[in-house]
Design a protein around this motif. Structure first.
Motif, PDB file in Angstrom:
ATOM      1  N   LEU A   8     100.392  80.620  76.456  1.00  0.00           N
ATOM      2  CA  LEU A   8      99.988  81.242  77.723  1.00  0.00           C
ATOM      3  C   LEU A   8     100.765  82.538  77.962  1.00  0.00           C
ATOM      4  O   LEU A   8     100.194  83.544  78.364  1.00  0.00           O
ATOM      5  N   ALA A   9     102.058  82.494  77.717  1.00  0.00           N
ATOM      6  CA  ALA A   9     102.891  83.674  77.960  1.00  0.00           C
ATOM      7  C   ALA A   9     102.574  84.789  76.969  1.00  0.00           C
ATOM      8  O   ALA A   9     102.373  85.943  77.374  1.00  0.00           O
ATOM      9  N   ARG A  10     102.532  84.473  75.684  1.00  0.00           N
ATOM     10  CA  ARG A  10     102.322  85.503  74.652  1.00  0.00           C
ATOM     11  C   ARG A  10     100.930  86.098  74.686  1.00  0.00           C
ATOM     12  O   ARG A  10     100.752  87.290  74.443  1.00  0.00           O
ATOM     13  N   GLU A  11      99.940  85.279  74.959  1.00  0.00           N
ATOM     14  CA  GLU A  11      98.548  85.707  74.870  1.00  0.00           C
ATOM     15  C   GLU A  11      97.889  85.874  76.237  1.00  0.00           C
ATOM     16  O   GLU A  11      96.669  85.861  76.344  1.00  0.00           O
ATOM     17  N   ARG A  12      98.707  86.060  77.282  1.00  0.00           N
ATOM     18  CA  ARG A  12      98.149  86.085  78.644  1.00  0.00           C
ATOM     19  C   ARG A  12      97.100  87.162  78.847  1.00  0.00           C
ATOM     20  O   ARG A  12      96.174  86.971  79.633  1.00  0.00           O
ATOM     21  N   VAL A  13      97.208  88.297  78.172  1.00  0.00           N
ATOM     22  CA  VAL A  13      96.209  89.358  78.338  1.00  0.00           C
ATOM     23  C   VAL A  13      94.853  88.882  77.821  1.00  0.00           C
ATOM     24  O   VAL A  13      93.830  89.016  78.508  1.00  0.00           O
ATOM     25  N   HIS A  14      94.836  88.309  76.622  1.00  0.00           N
ATOM     26  CA  HIS A  14      93.571  87.818  76.063  1.00  0.00           C
ATOM     27  C   HIS A  14      93.036  86.630  76.851  1.00  0.00           C
ATOM     28  O   HIS A  14      91.825  86.524  77.075  1.00  0.00           O
ATOM     29  N   ILE A  15      93.935  85.759  77.265  1.00  0.00           N
ATOM     30  CA  ILE A  15      93.513  84.594  78.051  1.00  0.00           C
ATOM     31  C   ILE A  15      92.909  85.055  79.374  1.00  0.00           C
ATOM     32  O   ILE A  15      91.853  84.567  79.785  1.00  0.00           O
ATOM     33  N   ARG A  16      93.555  86.019  80.017  1.00  0.00           N
ATOM     34  CA  ARG A  16      93.026  86.555  81.271  1.00  0.00           C
ATOM     35  C   ARG A  16      91.631  87.144  81.041  1.00  0.00           C
ATOM     36  O   ARG A  16      90.719  86.934  81.849  1.00  0.00           O
ATOM     37  N   GLN A  17      91.446  87.864  79.948  1.00  0.00           N
ATOM     38  CA  GLN A  17      90.132  88.445  79.633  1.00  0.00           C
ATOM     39  C   GLN A  17      89.071  87.353  79.504  1.00  0.00           C
ATOM     40  O   GLN A  17      87.961  87.506  80.029  1.00  0.00           O
ATOM     41  N   ALA A  18      89.418  86.270  78.831  1.00  0.00           N
ATOM     42  CA  ALA A  18      88.458  85.173  78.658  1.00  0.00           C
ATOM     43  C   ALA A  18      88.097  84.546  79.999  1.00  0.00           C
ATOM     44  O   ALA A  18      86.921  84.236  80.243  1.00  0.00           O
ATOM     45  N   LEU A  19      89.077  84.384  80.858  1.00  0.00           N
ATOM     46  CA  LEU A  19      88.824  83.746  82.155  1.00  0.00           C
ATOM     47  C   LEU A  19      88.032  84.655  83.083  1.00  0.00           C
ATOM     48  O   LEU A  19      87.168  84.178  83.835  1.00  0.00           O
ATOM     49  N   VAL A  20      88.299  85.950  83.039  1.00  0.00           N
ATOM     50  CA  VAL A  20      87.520  86.908  83.840  1.00  0.00           C
ATOM     51  C   VAL A  20      86.080  86.939  83.341  1.00  0.00           C
ATOM     52  O   VAL A  20      85.136  86.881  84.139  1.00  0.00           O
ATOM     53  N   LYS A  21      85.919  87.021  82.030  1.00  0.00           N
ATOM     54  CA  LYS A  21      84.576  87.043  81.430  1.00  0.00           C
ATOM     55  C   LYS A  21      83.777  85.806  81.818  1.00  0.00           C
ATOM     56  O   LYS A  21      82.580  85.880  82.057  1.00  0.00           O
ATOM     57  N   ALA A  22      84.460  84.666  81.900  1.00  0.00           N
ATOM     58  CA  ALA A  22      83.797  83.401  82.242  1.00  0.00           C
ATOM     59  C   ALA A  22      83.651  83.199  83.751  1.00  0.00           C
ATOM     60  O   ALA A  22      83.070  82.199  84.171  1.00  0.00           O
ATOM     61  N   ASN A  23      84.182  84.129  84.541  1.00  0.00           N
ATOM     62  CA  ASN A  23      84.146  83.999  86.007  1.00  0.00           C
ATOM     63  C   ASN A  23      84.743  82.656  86.434  1.00  0.00           C
ATOM     64  O   ASN A  23      84.097  81.855  87.105  1.00  0.00           O
ATOM     65  N   PHE A  24      86.000  82.444  86.033  1.00  0.00           N
ATOM     66  CA  PHE A  24      86.701  81.178  86.298  1.00  0.00           C
ATOM     67  C   PHE A  24      87.962  81.470  87.113  1.00  0.00           C
ATOM     68  O   PHE A  24      89.068  81.472  86.581  1.00  0.00           O
ATOM     69  N   PRO A  25      87.819  81.694  88.427  1.00  0.00           N
ATOM     70  CA  PRO A  25      88.976  82.057  89.257  1.00  0.00           C
ATOM     71  C   PRO A  25      90.053  80.983  89.327  1.00  0.00           C
ATOM     72  O   PRO A  25      91.241  81.298  89.420  1.00  0.00           O
ATOM     73  N   GLU A  26      89.651  79.709  89.238  1.00  0.00           N
ATOM     74  CA  GLU A  26      90.653  78.639  89.256  1.00  0.00           C
ATOM     75  C   GLU A  26      91.541  78.712  88.012  1.00  0.00           C
ATOM     76  O   GLU A  26      92.738  78.461  88.081  1.00  0.00           O
ATOM     77  N   GLY A  27      90.938  79.058  86.898  1.00  0.00           N
ATOM     78  CA  GLY A  27      91.705  79.232  85.677  1.00  0.00           C
ATOM     79  C   GLY A  27      92.656  80.413  85.770  1.00  0.00           C
ATOM     80  O   GLY A  27      93.802  80.342  85.325  1.00  0.00           O
TER      81      GLY A  27
END
Length: 97
Positions: free
Chosen positions: A33-52
């Motif tokens: 989560l810490a190392r890949e937070r930028v990519h993870i954030r991109q995936a969650l934004v793309k999926a429209n998952f605000p809880e994530g």
């Protein structure tokens, strides 16, 4: 996805619903989560998952918080993280949040 992503992060991009994404977020190692937070954030934004997104931000805030003499993050940070985990747990069960 692209070759630059870790295979474990590709799993998040490949998830088909919020329940799968929530399960992934709750199971993935915190260092990912810490190392890949930028990519993870991109995936969650793309999926429209605000809880994530809220969960990701809460975990990162907790990891980055200055800890007290007891070794714990401030109570507000811990509370925010636990609330985000509870909400994500509901999403993992496939129920609306």
């Amino acid at each position: 996805m692209t070759a630059a992503l870790l295979p474990i992060v590709e799993e998040l991009f490949d998830a088909t619903d919020h329940s799968e994404r929530a399960h992934w977020l709750l199971a993935v190692p915190l260092d990912v989560l810490a190392r890949e937070r930028v990519h993870i954030r991109q995936a969650l934004v793309k999926a429209n998952f605000p809880e994530g997104l809220a969960y990701l931000e809460a975990e990162i805030a907790s990891l980055c918080a200055v800890r007290g003499s007891d070794g714990l993050a401030p109570a507000t940070t811990r509370s925010m993280r636990e609330t985000a985990r509870i909400v994500l747990g509901v999403a993992a069960r496939g129920r609306p949040v």
